[in-house]
Design a protein around this motif. Structure first.
Motif, PDB file in Angstrom:
ATOM      1  N   ALA A   1       4.591  -6.672   6.304  1.00 22.12           N
ATOM      2  CA  ALA A   1       3.403  -7.310   6.876  1.00 22.12           C
ATOM      3  C   ALA A   1       3.624  -8.800   7.077  1.00 22.12           C
ATOM      4  O   ALA A   1       3.135  -9.384   8.056  1.00 22.12           O
ATOM      5  CB  ALA A   1       2.192  -7.073   5.977  1.00 22.12           C
ATOM      6  N   THR A   2       4.378  -9.427   6.164  1.00 19.44           N
ATOM      7  CA  THR A   2       4.638 -10.862   6.278  1.00 19.44           C
ATOM      8  C   THR A   2       5.624 -11.165   7.392  1.00 19.44           C
ATOM      9  O   THR A   2       5.419 -12.089   8.192  1.00 19.44           O
ATOM     10  CB  THR A   2       5.181 -11.405   4.943  1.00 19.44           C
ATOM     11  N   GLU A   3       6.703 -10.402   7.477  1.00 15.15           N
ATOM     12  CA  GLU A   3       7.748 -10.695   8.446  1.00 15.15           C
ATOM     13  C   GLU A   3       7.451 -10.154   9.833  1.00 15.15           C
ATOM     14  O   GLU A   3       7.938 -10.693  10.834  1.00 15.15           O
ATOM     15  CB  GLU A   3       9.093 -10.144   7.947  1.00 15.15           C
ATOM     16  N   LEU A   4       6.665  -9.081   9.920  1.00 14.70           N
ATOM     17  CA  LEU A   4       6.325  -8.487  11.219  1.00 14.70           C
ATOM     18  C   LEU A   4       4.812  -8.293  11.313  1.00 14.70           C
ATOM     19  O   LEU A   4       4.310  -7.166  11.350  1.00 14.70           O
ATOM     20  CB  LEU A   4       7.052  -7.144  11.391  1.00 14.70           C
ATOM     21  N   PRO A   5       4.055  -9.385  11.360  1.00 15.65           N
ATOM     22  CA  PRO A   5       2.589  -9.264  11.325  1.00 15.65           C
ATOM     23  C   PRO A   5       1.996  -8.564  12.534  1.00 15.65           C
ATOM     24  O   PRO A   5       0.884  -8.047  12.461  1.00 15.65           O
ATOM     25  CB  PRO A   5       2.126 -10.730  11.248  1.00 15.65           C
ATOM     26  N   GLY A   6       2.719  -8.530  13.652  1.00 14.29           N
ATOM     27  CA  GLY A   6       2.195  -7.862  14.840  1.00 14.29           C
ATOM     28  C   GLY A   6       2.468  -6.375  14.891  1.00 14.29           C
ATOM     29  O   GLY A   6       2.012  -5.685  15.809  1.00 14.29           O
ATOM     30  N   VAL A   7       3.222  -5.855  13.927  1.00  5.25           N
ATOM     31  CA  VAL A   7       3.538  -4.421  13.880  1.00  5.25           C
ATOM     32  C   VAL A   7       2.570  -3.737  12.925  1.00  5.25           C
ATOM     33  O   VAL A   7       2.365  -4.192  11.796  1.00  5.25           O
ATOM     34  CB  VAL A   7       4.997  -4.184  13.435  1.00  5.25           C
ATOM     35  N   ASP A   8       1.981  -2.654  13.389  1.00  9.31           N
ATOM     36  CA  ASP A   8       1.043  -1.878  12.569  1.00  9.31           C
ATOM     37  C   ASP A   8       1.843  -0.841  11.774  1.00  9.31           C
ATOM     38  O   ASP A   8       2.448   0.060  12.361  1.00  9.31           O
ATOM     39  CB  ASP A   8       0.017  -1.190  13.472  1.00  9.31           C
ATOM     40  N   PHE A   9       1.842  -0.980  10.445  1.00 13.65           N
ATOM     41  CA  PHE A   9       2.598  -0.068   9.589  1.00 13.65           C
ATOM     42  C   PHE A   9       1.665   0.902   8.877  1.00 13.65           C
ATOM     43  O   PHE A   9       0.586   0.522   8.416  1.00 13.65           O
ATOM     44  CB  PHE A   9       3.390  -0.841   8.527  1.00 13.65           C
ATOM     45  N   ALA A  10       2.099   2.147   8.785  1.00 13.83           N
ATOM     46  CA  ALA A  10       1.440   3.146   7.947  1.00 13.83           C
ATOM     47  C   ALA A  10       2.513   3.761   7.055  1.00 13.83           C
ATOM     48  O   ALA A  10       3.699   3.781   7.411  1.00 13.83           O
ATOM     49  CB  ALA A  10       0.767   4.222   8.794  1.00 13.83           C
ATOM     50  N   PHE A  11       2.112   4.253   5.887  1.00 17.34           N
ATOM     51  CA  PHE A  11       3.081   4.749   4.910  1.00 17.34           C
ATOM     52  C   PHE A  11       2.676   6.133   4.416  1.00 17.34           C
ATOM     53  O   PHE A  11       1.489   6.409   4.224  1.00 17.34           O
ATOM     54  CB  PHE A  11       3.183   3.792   3.719  1.00 17.34           C
ATOM     55  N   ARG A  12       3.686   6.977   4.219  1.00 21.58           N
ATOM     56  CA  ARG A  12       3.488   8.276   3.586  1.00 21.58           C
ATOM     57  C   ARG A  12       4.394   8.344   2.355  1.00 21.58           C
ATOM     58  O   ARG A  12       5.611   8.215   2.468  1.00 21.58           O
ATOM     59  CB  ARG A  12       3.823   9.419   4.553  1.00 21.58           C
ATOM     60  N   GLY A  13       3.778   8.499   1.200  1.00 29.01           N
ATOM     61  CA  GLY A  13       4.536   8.530  -0.037  1.00 29.01           C
ATOM     62  C   GLY A  13       4.725   9.937  -0.570  1.00 29.01           C
ATOM     63  O   GLY A  13       4.190  10.910  -0.024  1.00 29.01           O
ATOM     64  N   GLU A  14       5.517  10.039  -1.635  1.00 32.25           N
ATOM     65  CA  GLU A  14       5.747  11.318  -2.332  1.00 32.25           C
ATOM     66  C   GLU A  14       6.294  12.399  -1.395  1.00 32.25           C
ATOM     67  O   GLU A  14       5.881  13.551  -1.447  1.00 32.25           O
ATOM     68  CB  GLU A  14       4.441  11.813  -2.971  1.00 32.25           C
ATOM     69  N   MET A  15       7.217  12.023  -0.505  1.00 32.88           N
ATOM     70  CA  MET A  15       7.814  13.006   0.400  1.00 32.88           C
ATOM     71  C   MET A  15       9.170  13.452  -0.138  1.00 32.88           C
ATOM     72  O   MET A  15       9.988  12.618  -0.559  1.00 32.88           O
ATOM     73  CB  MET A  15       7.985  12.426   1.802  1.00 32.88           C
ATOM     74  N   LEU A  16       9.408  14.752  -0.145  1.00 30.52           N
ATOM     75  CA  LEU A  16      10.740  15.261  -0.441  1.00 30.52           C
ATOM     76  C   LEU A  16      11.628  15.085   0.786  1.00 30.52           C
ATOM     77  O   LEU A  16      11.152  15.032   1.921  1.00 30.52           O
ATOM     78  CB  LEU A  16      10.674  16.722  -0.846  1.00 30.52           C
ATOM     79  N   VAL A  17      12.934  14.990   0.556  1.00 33.54           N
ATOM     80  CA  VAL A  17      13.868  14.687   1.634  1.00 33.54           C
ATOM     81  C   VAL A  17      13.787  15.694   2.793  1.00 33.54           C
ATOM     82  O   VAL A  17      13.749  15.283   3.956  1.00 33.54           O
ATOM     83  CB  VAL A  17      15.305  14.583   1.086  1.00 33.54           C
ATOM     84  N   PRO A  18      13.750  17.020   2.539  1.00 35.64           N
ATOM     85  CA  PRO A  18      13.648  17.946   3.672  1.00 35.64           C
ATOM     86  C   PRO A  18      12.391  17.714   4.520  1.00 35.64           C
ATOM     87  O   PRO A  18      12.432  17.860   5.740  1.00 35.64           O
ATOM     88  CB  PRO A  18      13.625  19.324   3.000  1.00 35.64           C
ATOM     89  N   ASP A  19      11.288  17.357   3.856  1.00 38.28           N
ATOM     90  CA  ASP A  19      10.061  17.071   4.606  1.00 38.28           C
ATOM     91  C   ASP A  19      10.209  15.787   5.421  1.00 38.28           C
ATOM     92  O   ASP A  19       9.684  15.688   6.541  1.00 38.28           O
ATOM     93  CB  ASP A  19       8.880  16.934   3.643  1.00 38.28           C
ATOM     94  N   GLN A  20      10.921  14.805   4.891  1.00 45.48           N
ATOM     95  CA  GLN A  20      11.161  13.576   5.637  1.00 45.48           C
ATOM     96  C   GLN A  20      12.012  13.845   6.881  1.00 45.48           C
ATOM     97  O   GLN A  20      11.728  13.317   7.964  1.00 45.48           O
ATOM     98  CB  GLN A  20      11.858  12.543   4.755  1.00 45.48           C
ATOM     99  N   VAL A  21      13.058  14.626   6.713  1.00 41.93           N
ATOM    100  CA  VAL A  21      13.931  14.936   7.840  1.00 41.93           C
ATOM    101  C   VAL A  21      13.144  15.641   8.946  1.00 41.93           C
ATOM    102  O   VAL A  21      13.268  15.298  10.130  1.00 41.93           O
ATOM    103  CB  VAL A  21      15.124  15.795   7.377  1.00 41.93           C
TER     104      VAL A  21
END
Length: 293
Positions: A114-134
């Motif tokens: 957020a500090t380095e790229l204030p114009g980029v809208d970030f969303a986060f998904r946590g607790e993901m297993l690697v196969p689900d991430q892929v």
């Protein structure tokens, strides 16, 4: 229509005089007068009432002035937006994180991005297993993943960022909780809590490989999908777990973490994205992740 004609017309309308408008535009007066006549001819309406000393707007001229200003403003905004997109300063990204990153790195990462790229809208998904991430990277549900290799998908770019050593999560009353470090052979006979094999967790394979490498037949009591659930069950005294050291950022009463030695093992952490993604804001975000990890 030449966009310069709009600028010429606005200058004449605001100055109320062709000579002053020409001076403002750093051009001669005759070409300016000719350009305004061309504009009126193209539109088929008279925009200006001319006299020897003054120029005034017709009703059509007033209406056209308002729209012309709006057009130039939108053009300026579009140009600025294009420059920011090209510089990677704007956009939208969804970042998926494995469980250990969710608790240890995500707070720092979200602030840093957020500090380095204030114009980029970030969303986060946590607790993901690697196969689900892929899978989420493939279908576009997430744009960037912080995961643990190995990754067999050749359509993904996977860049290592660090190595995390393994620790043992123990119930507070466990006999090994009073030791400074744990050897693998000391886990013989312990009930294990592991990430789910059915969901193809990388840590499941790592844990079983270490135990069997030490000549220990694993005794799995619970398989879970989320790291938070795994640590909660350890705190409840239902077993022990081998986890990456950053999981220790998830502090719960009733659980302690001890370094795993003999073997002293690490697991890699990497940042991944689809190889066909080349947007500047994605590349800049990956660069920030490298610096923050």
């Amino acid at each position: 229509m030449d966009i310069r004609h709009l600028r010429y017309f606005i200058a004449v309308a605001e100055e109320g005089h062709f000579t002053r408008a020409a001076e403002r535009l750093h051009m001669a007066q005759p070409p300016l007068s000719q350009a305004i006549r061309q504009l009126e001819s193209e539109l088929g309406v008279q925009l200006l009432q001319r006299s020897t000393r003054h120029v005034s707007l017709t009703a059509a001229g007033h209406a056209y002035l308002e729209r012309a200003r709006g057009i130039l403003e939108e053009l300026s905004n579009a140009s600025e937006h294009a420059r920011r997109v090209a510089a990677g300063s704007v956009g939208h990204l969804v970042i998926g994180c494995v469980g250990s990153v969710t608790y240890s790195l995500l707070p720092q990462l979200s602030r840093g991005l957020a500090t380095e790229l204030p114009g980029v809208d970030f969303a986060f998904r946590g607790e993901m297993l690697v196969p689900d991430q892929v899978e989420a990277l493939r279908n576009g549900q997430i744009d960037v993943a912080l995961l643990r290799p190995p990754i067999a998908d050749l359509g993904l770019t996977v860049e290592p960022v660090r190595q995390d050593r393994l620790v043992v999560a123990l119930p507070e009353g466990h006999p090994l909780a009073s030791t400074e470090r744990v050897r693998m052979k000391q886990l013989a006979g312990s009930d294990l809590i592991v990430h789910s094999a059915n969901r193809r967790s990388m840590m499941y394979d790592v844990t079983l490989g270490l135990l069997r490498g030490a000549g220990i037949e694993p005794h799995i009591r619970h398989e879970v999908g989320e790291t938070s659930t795994l640590v909660t069950l350890v705190a409840g005294g239902l077993g022990v777990a081998i986890v990456p050291e950053p999981v220790g950022a998830l502090r719960l009463d009733g659980v302690v973490y001890r370094p795993l030695v003999q073997p002293a093992t690490t697991v890699p952490l990497a940042v991944a994205h689809r190889s066909d993604r080349h947007e500047p804001h994605l590349a800049r975000a990956v660069g920030v992740i490298h610096r923050l990890t």
